[in-house]
Design an enzyme around this catalytic site. Structure first.
Site, short mmCIF file in Angstrom:
data_model
loop_
_atom_site.label_atom_id
_atom_site.label_comp_id
_atom_site.label_asym_id
_atom_site.label_seq_id
_atom_site.Cartn_x
_atom_site.Cartn_y
_atom_site.Cartn_z
N ARG A 1 11.16 -1.15 11.11
CA ARG A 1 10.03 -0.80 11.99
C ARG A 1 9.95 -1.76 13.16
NH1 ARG A 1 4.64 0.13 8.47
NH2 ARG A 1 3.80 -1.28 10.04
N ARG B 1 -10.02 0.24 8.49
CA ARG B 1 -9.63 -1.15 8.73
C ARG B 1 -10.72 -1.93 9.45
NH1 ARG B 1 -3.65 0.10 8.87
NH2 ARG B 1 -2.70 -1.94 8.96
N ARG C 1 11.69 -5.52 5.02
CA ARG C 1 11.37 -4.11 4.75
C ARG C 1 12.33 -3.16 5.47
NH1 ARG C 1 5.42 -1.98 5.50
NH2 ARG C 1 5.60 -3.13 7.46
N LYS D 1 0.83 -1.22 0.00
CA LYS D 1 0.00 0.00 0.00
C LYS D 1 0.87 1.26 0.00
CE LYS D 1 -2.09 -1.19 3.88
NZ LYS D 1 -1.43 -2.49 4.18
N ARG E 1 -0.96 -9.27 13.05
CA ARG E 1 -1.46 -8.26 12.10
C ARG E 1 -2.27 -8.93 10.99
NH1 ARG E 1 4.13 -5.41 11.06
NH2 ARG E 1 3.08 -4.26 9.41
#
Ligand code: AP5
Length: 213
Positions: free
Chosen positions: A160, A88, A127, A13, A171
Site C-alpha cells: 500500500r 474514527r 504488510r 482489523k 497515522r
C-alpha cells in the site's frame, strides 16, 4: 449481527474481519478500501481523499459520513455488517449512532484489538495486500500460501502507498488524538470487547469468537 472491528492502524482489523465474514456471512465495510477504490477510479471524492491519506491524516468527517450513509442502506447490509476503520472520530461515532437509530438497528459488539505502537511499524512495513479483494498478509507474521498471491482470490499482492515508516507516525498520531476517545464512547454503550491483539493471528481469532459468544 452488526459488528465493528476497532484499533490502531495495523492492529489487525482487516485480518480479523475476513474471519468474521466467513463465520457470519455478512459484508465487511472498510472505509479505507472504499476510499482506495475511489482513488483507483479517479473520482473527485477519491482525489480529495488521496491528499489526506498520502500524509497519514484522516479524511474529513463530512466525506466519510456520506460514504457510510450510502453503504449501510444497501441490500447486502440488511442482515448485518462488519465496520472496519469506521468510525474514527467522535462526530463519526455520533453520526453512526443516529443513522442506526433511524434504521431501527443497534450495534452488537465492538471488537477492539489492542497492540502497542512499537509493534505497529513492523506490521505495517511488512504488510502485503491483495490488489483485488483487499485481504491483508504479512511477509513474516502472516504469509500467503504462495508468495505474492492472495489466498482468498488469487489476486496479486502489493504494498500500500501509505505503508511506509513516515506515514505510519502520522497515522498513529491521528489514532491517539482523534480515534482512541471512542474506546470510552463504546465502553459506556456496553458493547466494547477489548482483546490482546499481540497474539498470533489464529489465537486472536479464537479469542474474538469466544468473546462474541
Ligand atoms: P485504513 O485502510 O482503514 O487503514 P488503517 O486503519 O490505518 O488500518 P490498516 O488497514 O493499516 O490496518 P488493519 O488494522 O486493518 O491491519 P491489518 O489486518 O491489515 O485507512 C487508510 C487511510 O484512509 C487512513 O489513514 C485515513 O486517511 C483514511 N480513512 C479510512 N477510514 C477513515 C475514516 N473513518 N475517517 C477518516 N479517514 C479515514 O494487519 C496489519 C499487518 O499486520 C498485516 O500485514 C497483517 O498480516 C499483520 N497482522 C495482523 N494480525 C496480526 C497478528 N495478530 N500478529 C502479527 N501480525 C499480524
Amino acid at each position: 449481527m452488526n459488528l465493528m472491528v476497532f484499533g490502531a492502524p495495523g492492529a489487525g482489523k482487516g485480518t480479523q474481519a475476513k474471519f468474521l465474514i466467513e463465520k457470519y456471512g455478512i459484508p465487511q465495510i472498510s472505509t479505507g478500501d472504499i476510499l482506495r477504490a475511489a482513488i483507483a477510479d479517479k473520482t473527485d471524492m477519491g482525489m480529495e481523499a488521496k491528499t489526506f491519506m498520502d500524509e497519514g491524516k484522516l479524511v474529513p468527517d463530512s466525506t466519510i459520513i456520506g460514504i457510510i450513509k450510502d453503504r449501510l442502506i444497501q441490500s447486502d447490509c440488511q442482515k448485518g455488517f462488519i465496520l472496519d476503520g469506521y468510525p474514527r472520530t467522535l462526530p463519526q461515532a455520533e453520526a453512526l449512532k443516529e443513522l442506526m437509530n433511524d434504521m431501527g438497528k443497534g450495534l452488537d459488539k465492538v471488537i477492539s484489538l489492542n497492540v502497542p505502537d512499537e509493534l505497529i511499524v513492523g506490521r505495517i512495513t511488512g504488510r502485503r495486500v491483495c490488489r483485488e479483494c483487499g485481504a491483508s498478509f504479512h511477509i513474516k507474521f502472516n504469509p500467503s500460501k504462495v508468495e505474492d498471491v492472495c489466498d482468498y482470490c488469487s489476486g496479486k499482492l502489493i504494498i500500500r502507498k501509505d505503508d511506509n515508516a513516515e506515514t505510519v507516525k502520522s497515522r498513529l498520531e491521528a489514532y491517539h488524538t482523534q480515534t482512541s476517545p471512542l474506546i470510552s464512547f463504546y465502553t459506556d454503550m456496553g458493547v466494547m470487547l477489548e482483546l490482546d491483539g499481540t497474539k498470533e493471528v489464529s489465537q486472536v481469532t479464537k479469542d474474538m469468537f469466544k468473546a462474541i459468544g
